[in-house]
Design a protein around this motif. Structure first.
Motif, PDB file in Angstrom:
ATOM      1  N   LEU A 103       0.602  -6.979   3.372  1.00  0.00           N
ATOM      2  CA  LEU A 103      -0.322  -5.562   4.162  1.00  0.00           C
ATOM      3  C   LEU A 103       0.401  -5.184   4.647  1.00  0.00           C
ATOM      4  CD1 LEU A 103      -1.657  -9.153   6.164  1.00  0.00           C
ATOM      5  CD2 LEU A 103      -2.986  -7.412   4.840  1.00  0.00           C
ATOM      6  N   ILE A 104       1.441  -4.151   4.657  1.00  0.00           N
ATOM      7  CA  ILE A 104       2.478  -3.878   5.417  1.00  0.00           C
ATOM      8  C   ILE A 104       2.524  -2.747   4.027  1.00  0.00           C
ATOM      9  CG2 ILE A 104       5.699  -3.447   5.161  1.00  0.00           C
ATOM     10  CD1 ILE A 104       5.624  -5.991   6.500  1.00  0.00           C
ATOM     11  N   LEU A 105       2.447  -3.350   3.415  1.00  0.00           N
ATOM     12  CA  LEU A 105       2.060  -1.858   1.999  1.00  0.00           C
ATOM     13  C   LEU A 105       0.833  -1.608   2.113  1.00  0.00           C
ATOM     14  CD1 LEU A 105       3.800   0.078   0.057  1.00  0.00           C
ATOM     15  CD2 LEU A 105       3.126  -1.906  -1.635  1.00  0.00           C
ATOM     16  N   THR A 106      -0.329  -1.554   1.554  1.00  0.00           N
ATOM     17  CA  THR A 106      -1.413  -1.680   1.799  1.00  0.00           C
ATOM     18  C   THR A 106      -2.319  -1.136   2.627  1.00  0.00           C
ATOM     19  OG1 THR A 106      -2.690  -4.093   2.309  1.00  0.00           O
ATOM     20  CG2 THR A 106      -1.892  -3.490   0.003  1.00  0.00           C
ATOM     21  N   LEU A 184       9.640   2.251   2.517  1.00  0.00           N
ATOM     22  CA  LEU A 184       8.103   1.759   2.245  1.00  0.00           C
ATOM     23  C   LEU A 184       7.862   3.910   1.833  1.00  0.00           C
ATOM     24  CD1 LEU A 184       5.776   0.353   3.299  1.00  0.00           C
ATOM     25  CD2 LEU A 184       5.722   1.460   5.116  1.00  0.00           C
ATOM     26  N   ILE A 185       8.976   4.138   1.642  1.00  0.00           N
ATOM     27  CA  ILE A 185       8.400   5.896   1.495  1.00  0.00           C
ATOM     28  C   ILE A 185       7.116   5.626  -0.152  1.00  0.00           C
ATOM     29  CG2 ILE A 185       8.880   8.300   1.447  1.00  0.00           C
ATOM     30  CD1 ILE A 185      10.668   7.845   4.784  1.00  0.00           C
ATOM     31  N   LEU A 186       8.372   5.602  -1.254  1.00  0.00           N
ATOM     32  CA  LEU A 186       8.081   5.749  -2.465  1.00  0.00           C
ATOM     33  C   LEU A 186       6.750   4.556  -2.264  1.00  0.00           C
ATOM     34  CD1 LEU A 186      11.687   6.348  -4.161  1.00  0.00           C
ATOM     35  CD2 LEU A 186       9.631   7.893  -3.043  1.00  0.00           C
ATOM     36  N   PRO A 187       6.963   3.760  -2.296  1.00  0.00           N
ATOM     37  CA  PRO A 187       5.923   3.237  -3.320  1.00  0.00           C
ATOM     38  C   PRO A 187       4.597   2.762  -2.550  1.00  0.00           C
ATOM     39  CG  PRO A 187       7.493   1.286  -2.069  1.00  0.00           C
ATOM     40  CD  PRO A 187       8.088   2.391  -1.988  1.00  0.00           C
ATOM     41  N   LEU A 188       4.593   2.985  -0.756  1.00  0.00           N
ATOM     42  CA  LEU A 188       3.389   3.538  -0.328  1.00  0.00           C
ATOM     43  C   LEU A 188       2.837   4.975  -0.874  1.00  0.00           C
ATOM     44  CD1 LEU A 188       1.167   3.588   2.422  1.00  0.00           C
ATOM     45  CD2 LEU A 188       3.168   4.970   3.483  1.00  0.00           C
ATOM     46  N   ILE A 189       3.692   6.400  -0.997  1.00  0.00           N
ATOM     47  CA  ILE A 189       2.784   7.288  -1.780  1.00  0.00           C
ATOM     48  C   ILE A 189       2.498   7.329  -3.075  1.00  0.00           C
ATOM     49  CG2 ILE A 189       3.754   9.928  -2.615  1.00  0.00           C
ATOM     50  CD1 ILE A 189       6.312  10.278  -0.624  1.00  0.00           C
ATOM     51  N   ALA A 190       2.926   5.903  -3.349  1.00  0.00           N
ATOM     52  CA  ALA A 190       2.625   6.368  -5.328  1.00  0.00           C
ATOM     53  C   ALA A 190       1.626   5.497  -5.060  1.00  0.00           C
ATOM     54  CB  ALA A 190       3.284   5.132  -5.794  1.00  0.00           C
ATOM     55  N   VAL A 263       6.795  -2.114  -9.752  1.00  0.00           N
ATOM     56  CA  VAL A 263       7.655  -0.950 -10.018  1.00  0.00           C
ATOM     57  C   VAL A 263       8.373  -0.883  -8.966  1.00  0.00           C
ATOM     58  CG1 VAL A 263       7.910   1.209  -9.947  1.00  0.00           C
ATOM     59  CG2 VAL A 263       5.859   0.270 -11.462  1.00  0.00           C
ATOM     60  N   PHE A 264       8.662  -1.250  -7.494  1.00  0.00           N
ATOM     61  CA  PHE A 264       9.406  -1.076  -6.691  1.00  0.00           C
ATOM     62  C   PHE A 264      10.051  -2.139  -6.865  1.00  0.00           C
ATOM     63  CE2 PHE A 264       6.878   2.834  -5.856  1.00  0.00           C
ATOM     64  CZ  PHE A 264       8.002   3.323  -6.159  1.00  0.00           C
ATOM     65  N   SER A 265       9.496  -3.062  -6.956  1.00  0.00           N
ATOM     66  CA  SER A 265      10.020  -5.316  -7.027  1.00  0.00           C
ATOM     67  C   SER A 265      10.018  -5.577  -5.217  1.00  0.00           C
ATOM     68  CB  SER A 265      12.156  -4.718  -7.093  1.00  0.00           C
ATOM     69  OG  SER A 265      11.977  -4.948  -8.624  1.00  0.00           O
ATOM     70  N   TRP A 266       8.560  -4.795  -4.818  1.00  0.00           N
ATOM     71  CA  TRP A 266       8.463  -5.169  -3.669  1.00  0.00           C
ATOM     72  C   TRP A 266       7.978  -6.580  -3.241  1.00  0.00           C
ATOM     73  CZ3 TRP A 266       8.990  -2.127   0.586  1.00  0.00           C
ATOM     74  CH2 TRP A 266       8.315  -1.953   2.167  1.00  0.00           C
ATOM     75  N   PRO A 267       8.115  -7.531  -2.235  1.00  0.00           N
ATOM     76  CA  PRO A 267       7.927  -8.772  -2.838  1.00  0.00           C
ATOM     77  C   PRO A 267       7.000  -9.154  -1.163  1.00  0.00           C
ATOM     78  CG  PRO A 267       9.749  -8.473  -1.215  1.00  0.00           C
ATOM     79  CD  PRO A 267       9.093  -7.330  -1.069  1.00  0.00           C
ATOM     80  N   GLY A 268       5.936  -8.782  -2.152  1.00  0.00           N
ATOM     81  CA  GLY A 268       4.226  -8.500  -1.781  1.00  0.00           C
ATOM     82  C   GLY A 268       3.710  -9.545  -2.017  1.00  0.00           C
TER      83      GLY A 268
END
Length: 322
Positions: A103-106, A184-190, A263-268
Motif C-alpha cells: 500500500l505504501i507503494l501503490t 521509494l522514489i524509483l519504484p514509485l516512478i516506475a 525488480v526493486f526487491s520491495w518487500p510487499g
C-alpha cells in the motif's frame, strides 16, 4: 432507495461470483504447477522419510486436488487462509505483514498518476500553444508505451549505478522517514509513469469534448472568465470518465506492483507472490490473489456508486428501471 438497494445487492452477488471464479481458476492453475513447496521448505537438508510423510499428511498434500479444494473452501468460510509450509506461519499473518508495504507503494502511485493525469490532460486540452499540447500528448503516449520493468531497470542503471543518487534495492527500516522516501522514489516512478500517460490521454480527450459543448458557450456568454468556466463547468464534467478510469486503474497498479517489487526487491505482496509461485506455496498465492481481488472489487463497486451519484444521467436511468 429501492433501486440503490437492488443495485447494492446485485453488486454483492456479482462480486461473490467473481471471487469464487477467481479461486477456482487459480486453484486449477496452481495444481498444474510443477513447484514443490515441501522441497522448497526442506531444501538440501537430509530428512528421514518418516518426517517427510508426516509433513505431507500435516499439510494435506496426500489428499486429492478435489478434496483439498473443498477443504480449503470450508476453511475460507471461517476466515482461515491456511498455513504456510515455507514460512511456518498462518498465511493470513504472512500476507498482512506485506500488505502495508504494498500500500505504501501503490496508493501514492495511484494518487500521483491520477492528479498528474488530470492536471496535464487539462493543460493539454486548454492550452492555445500547439507545441505544449504536442509535448504533453507525445510524452503521455511514450509514458504509456514504456514497459514498467524496462523503465525500472533504466532508472536503476541511471540513478543508482551511474549517478549513485538513490538506492536500487529493498526498503529502509521504519522510523527513518527521510531515508524511506529515498528507497521509494524509483519504484514509485516506475509504477506511475504508464498510468500517468494513460490518464493524461483520457483527461485531454474528455476535456476537449466538454469544452465543445453548448453549455460552455452559454457560461461564457454570461460573462464568466475562462478560468471560471473551466473550474465550474469544464473540469467537473470532464472528470466523470476519469472517475471510472481511476477506479479501474487500481487493478493495473496492483498487478504492476508484482513486477516492480521484484525488480526493486520491495518487500510487499508482489514480491511475496513471486517467491510463493516459484516455491509452490499455493495457499499463499491463493490468499494473495483473493485479497487483491477483494480490494479491486470493493474499489470498483465504490467507483460505480460514485459515478452514479455524480452523473444525473445514470441516476435517471436507475429510476426508470425502478
Amino acid at each position: 432507495m429501492k433501486q440503490w438497494t437492488l443495485r447494492l445487492l446485485r453488486l454483492i452477488g456479482s462480486s461473490l461470483v467473481l471471487i469464487f471464479t477467481v479461486i477456482v481458476l487459480i486453484f486449477i492453475l496452481l495444481e498444474l504447477s510443477p513447484a514443490d513447496p515441501l522441497k522448497a521448505f526442506i531444501g538440501d537438508v537430509p530428512v528421514s522419510e518418516e518426517f517427510e510423510q508426516r509433513m505431507i499428511a500435516a499439510y494435506g498434500l496426500d489428499k486429492s486436488p478435489f478434496e483439498r479444494f473443498f477443504l480449503y473452501l470450508g476453511n475460507l468460510l471461517t476466515g482461515d487462509l491456511g498455513h504456510s509450509i515455507v514460512h511456518q506461519r498462518p498465511v493470513a499473518d504472512v500476507i498482512l505483514e506485506r500488505l502495508g508495504n504494498t500500500l505504501i507503494l501503490t496508493l501514492p502511485a495511484l494518487v500521483i498518476s491520477s492528479l498528474g493525469g488530470i492536471i496535464l490532460g487539462t493543460i493539454a486540452a486548454r492550452t492555445r500553444k500547439p507545441a505544449l499540447d504536442n509535448a504533453v500528448s507525445i510524452g503521455a503516449i511514450v509514458g504509456f508505451s514504456l514497459p514498467s520493468f524496462w523503465l525500472a531497470l533504466l532508472l536503476i542503471l541511471v540513478f543508482s549505478l551511474w549517478l549513485g543518487w538513490l538506492p536500487s534495492q529493498g526498503m529502509a527500516p521504519f522510523g527513518r522517514p527521510g531515508l524511506q522516501i529515498e528507497y521509494l522514489i524509483l519504484p514509485l516512478i516506475a509504477l506511475s509513469v504508464a498510468e500517468l500517460g494513460f490518464k493524461t490521454r483520457i483527461m485531454r480527450s474528455s476535456m476537449i469534448e466538454v469544452l465543445g459543448q453548448d453549455y460552455i458557450d452559454t457560461a461564457r456568454s454570461k460573462g464568466l472568465t475562462s478560468l471560471q468556466v473551466l473550474r465550474r463547468h469544464g473540469v467537473l464534467n470532464a472528470m466523470l470518465p476519469m472517475v471510472s478510469v481511476i477506479g479501474y486503474s487500481l487493478g493495473f497498479v496492483i498487478a504492476g506492483s508484482v513486477v516492480i517489487e521484484k525488480v526493486f526487491s520491495w518487500p510487499g505482496m508482489g514480491l511475496l507472490l513471486y517467491d510463493s509461485i516459484t516455491k509452490g506455496e499455493n495457499l499463499v498465492v491463493i490468499g494473495i490473489v483473493i485479497i487483491m481481488t477483494v480490494i479491486i472489487v470493493i474499489v470498483n463497486a465504490l467507483t460505480d456508486v460514485t459515478y452514479g451519484i455524480l452523473d444525473p444521467r445514470v441516476r435517471a436511468k436507475m429510476r426508470r428501471r425502478g
